[in-house]
Motif scaffolding. Structure first.
Motif, short mmCIF file in Angstrom:
data_model
loop_
_atom_site.label_atom_id
_atom_site.label_comp_id
_atom_site.label_asym_id
_atom_site.label_seq_id
_atom_site.Cartn_x
_atom_site.Cartn_y
_atom_site.Cartn_z
N GLY A 42 -11.40 48.17 27.19
CA GLY A 42 -12.42 48.02 26.17
C GLY A 42 -12.64 49.29 25.37
O GLY A 42 -12.22 50.38 25.76
N SER A 78 -19.96 50.69 34.48
CA SER A 78 -19.07 51.63 33.78
C SER A 78 -19.71 53.01 33.67
O SER A 78 -20.15 53.42 32.59
CB SER A 78 -18.73 51.08 32.39
OG SER A 78 -18.08 49.84 32.49
N TRP A 92 -15.98 51.07 22.96
CA TRP A 92 -17.31 51.00 22.39
C TRP A 92 -17.23 51.14 20.87
O TRP A 92 -16.51 52.00 20.35
CB TRP A 92 -18.19 52.12 22.93
CG TRP A 92 -18.80 51.87 24.26
CD1 TRP A 92 -19.77 50.96 24.56
CD2 TRP A 92 -18.53 52.58 25.48
NE1 TRP A 92 -20.11 51.05 25.90
CE2 TRP A 92 -19.37 52.03 26.49
CE3 TRP A 92 -17.68 53.63 25.84
CZ2 TRP A 92 -19.37 52.48 27.80
CZ3 TRP A 92 -17.67 54.08 27.15
CH2 TRP A 92 -18.51 53.52 28.12
N GLY A 136 -16.25 54.69 32.07
CA GLY A 136 -16.21 55.06 30.66
C GLY A 136 -15.47 56.37 30.50
O GLY A 136 -15.70 57.33 31.24
N ILE A 178 -13.42 51.77 29.71
CA ILE A 178 -13.95 51.61 28.36
C ILE A 178 -13.87 52.96 27.67
O ILE A 178 -14.25 53.99 28.24
CB ILE A 178 -15.41 51.12 28.38
CG1 ILE A 178 -15.55 49.85 29.22
CG2 ILE A 178 -15.89 50.85 26.95
CD1 ILE A 178 -16.98 49.35 29.33
#
Length: 536
Positions: A79, A345, A81, A379, A412
């Motif tokens: 993923g 995350s 952001w 993350g 992410i």
């Protein structure tokens, strides 16, 4: 929109031809029980034999449907952001036309699809405002340059992002900041701003931010209503909160959060917790409430949180830095221990060799606290991690994550700008850890009705085998996995929902097509049984 497309497709019949949507090609060259997919880099094309059967006639069946051992499909959450606050990522300015906004969104989603990502985490509520049609909160300043002013011509940005993401086989997670009522870069506080409309539960901090009082039941009820409204009305895949709970100390220039009214009310009602524990308890109850309310509305919609990467200094031993437990009153370890999230995350924004915040040590510690076996997808600080060679560092962090997280790996990237502004980042990822596309890992703790086995049909189309498929419960399908076997070696392709047919070459790179198979995949990553056919 998604269901309308499906209905039209079904009415058109399973034998209709469709323009190819984006697919992923993995050639499995090892034993089918292991996931050792490698791309086929041989691009030479042998001369195709002259077709002896007229196109459109059924291919002679070798056998009826048969059972086999299909290769496992690679799984990993990938993923990025996409921040709207302060126009960090999208829209790039608050004065773009609607067409310019849409063009930027398409460019970002195409980039994610083309580089084998499978999810976008899109910020739709940066500060008690909306990048979607809402009767609860005003249109965002970051969208139109004026709080409460709708885009012109009017459209729903969230609906647009959902449809365009799903067309590309990407999940769309909506990212909300729960307690920020107004951002200091968000223009003037006007009469439509929630900082004014809910002024009795909003506190102005010394840096110009406005913050909801997390202890006030009115705050909790308001944010709960916002989340439930989004989950009910939109075809989203997940709700996402970031690391902001009580504000960072710098937001109030080191002074304590000014919640005397709520604290005194708590004491008057017989409260016995310390002030710090009381604040943490407010957030804990809110997180649990949101998790349960999301699943009560739509069981398949997941809830994810990306807290600050350090719970407390000293956890694990040798870790130093800020304590979200004491500064943000965020007991993120408890949320993970209790299973109040579907994915977690932690923002591990430091290099692998960081002395006081080692990436590997922190990820291993969070894994040890994942007692409910939720998804743990760290993350990564793709945009500004403090190393000389960011692409190599991020690639290495992905590899370390895979070693630690095994079959439930994922990450992410903060943020999408880290992927686009560094010219070497995407090539390093696409040619390395993201060389093959992947399904997201299964969310096995959420109950889902089993998908029915799709039906597969094959007809001759000259030099290709026209393959089409269908299923009775197509509304529960998110993607398809098509398997093709050449000279005994299986290859896989993940196709988007609207893709219901494909012309498959009978010969490729000197190899003959032996068999085809199809599976359906639902929104939680669950696979149906397969139907397989042999071909002569």
């Amino acid at each position: 929109m998604r269901m309308n497309i499906i209905k039209l497709t079904v009415l058109a019949g399973v034998f209709a031809s469709y323009a190819s949507c984006s697919v992923q090609n993995n050639t499995v060259k090892a034993t089918p029980t292991k996931n050792t997919a490698k791309p086929n880099t041989n691009i030479s094309k042998p001369k195709e034999p002259v077709a002896t059967v007229k196109p459109g006639t059924p291919m002679p069946p070798a056998d009826e449907n048969f059972r086999t051992v299909l290769p496992e499909v690679k799984r990993e959450f990938r993923g990025a952001w996409i921040a709207s606050v302060a126009n960090i990522n999208w829209p790039s300015r608050n004065d773009l036309t609607v067409d310019q906004q849409k063009a930027e969104a398409i460019s970002m989603l195409d980039m994610l699809k083309d580089n084998n990502f499978n999810a976008a985490i899109f910020q739709i509520r940066p500060s008690a405002d909306a990048l979607y049609t809402s009767n609860i909160e005003p249109w965002s300043y970051f969208l139109t340059g004026q709080t409460g002013t709708a885009p012109y011509p009017n459209y729903d940005p969230l609906q647009f992002w959902i449809e365009e993401a799903h067309k590309r086989g990407l999940e769309l997670h909506v990212w909300l900041n729960p307690y920020r009522a107004h951002h200091s870069n968000g223009g003037a506080v006007n009469s439509l701003s929630m900082a004014n409309k809910l002024s009795d539960v909003v506190i102005k901090l010394k840096n110009g931010m406005y913050w909801f009082d997390p202890a006030n039941p009115k705050t909790q009820g308001h944010v709960s209503n916002v989340v439930k409204d989004i989950v009910k009305r939109y075809d989203i895949d997940a709700v996402h909160f970031d690391d902001y709970f009580y504000p960072y100390a710098t937001y109030n220039r080191g002074a304590d959060f000014p919640d005397n009214a709520s604290w005194n009310e708590y004491l008057r009602n017989g409260g016995t917790l310390s002030r710090a524990d009381w604040r943490r308890d407010n957030v804990n109850k809110f997180v649990e409430r949101i998790y349960k309310e999301i699943h009560a509305e739509k069981n398949y919609v997941r809830f994810g949180i990306s807290p600050f990467g350090i719970w407390k200094p000293g956890y694990p031993e040798g870790i130093v830095g800020s304590s979200q437990y004491d500064e943000l009153y965020a007991d993120a370890k408890l949320w993970l221990n209790k299973g109040w999230v579907d994915y977690f995350s932690p923002q591990l924004y430091w290099p692998i060799d960081s002395k006081g915040q080692g990436f590997e040590a922190l990820l291993n510690w969070w894994k040890s606290e994942n007692t409910m076996n939720r998804h743990l997808w760290p993350g990564l600080n793709t945009v500004e991690i403090k190393v000389s060679d960011r692409p190599t560092e991020i690639k290495n962090q992905i590899e370390v994550s895979r070693q630690i997280l095994k079959n439930d790996a994922g990450e992410i990237h903060w943020s999408i700008a880290g992927l686009t502004k560094n010219p070497n980042m995407l090539p390093v990822l696409k040619n390395g850890p993201y060389k093959e596309k992947a399904l997201v890992p299964k969310t096995g703790w959420i109950k889902a009705a089993p998908l029915q086995t799709p039906t597969i049909f094959v007809t001759d189309n000259g030099s290709s085998a026209r393959t089409s498929w269908s299923t009775k419960n197509i509304g529960d399908v998110f993607q398809w996995v098509l398997f093709t076997q050449y000279n005994g070696v299986w290859e896989t392709e993940i196709l988007t929902l609207e893709n219901l047919s494909k012309d498959i070459p009978k010969f490729k790179d000197g190899k003959k097509l032996n068999a085809v198979a199809i599976k359906a995949v639902d929104r939680l990553g669950n696979e149906s049984d397969y139907m397989a056919k042999k071909l002569k």
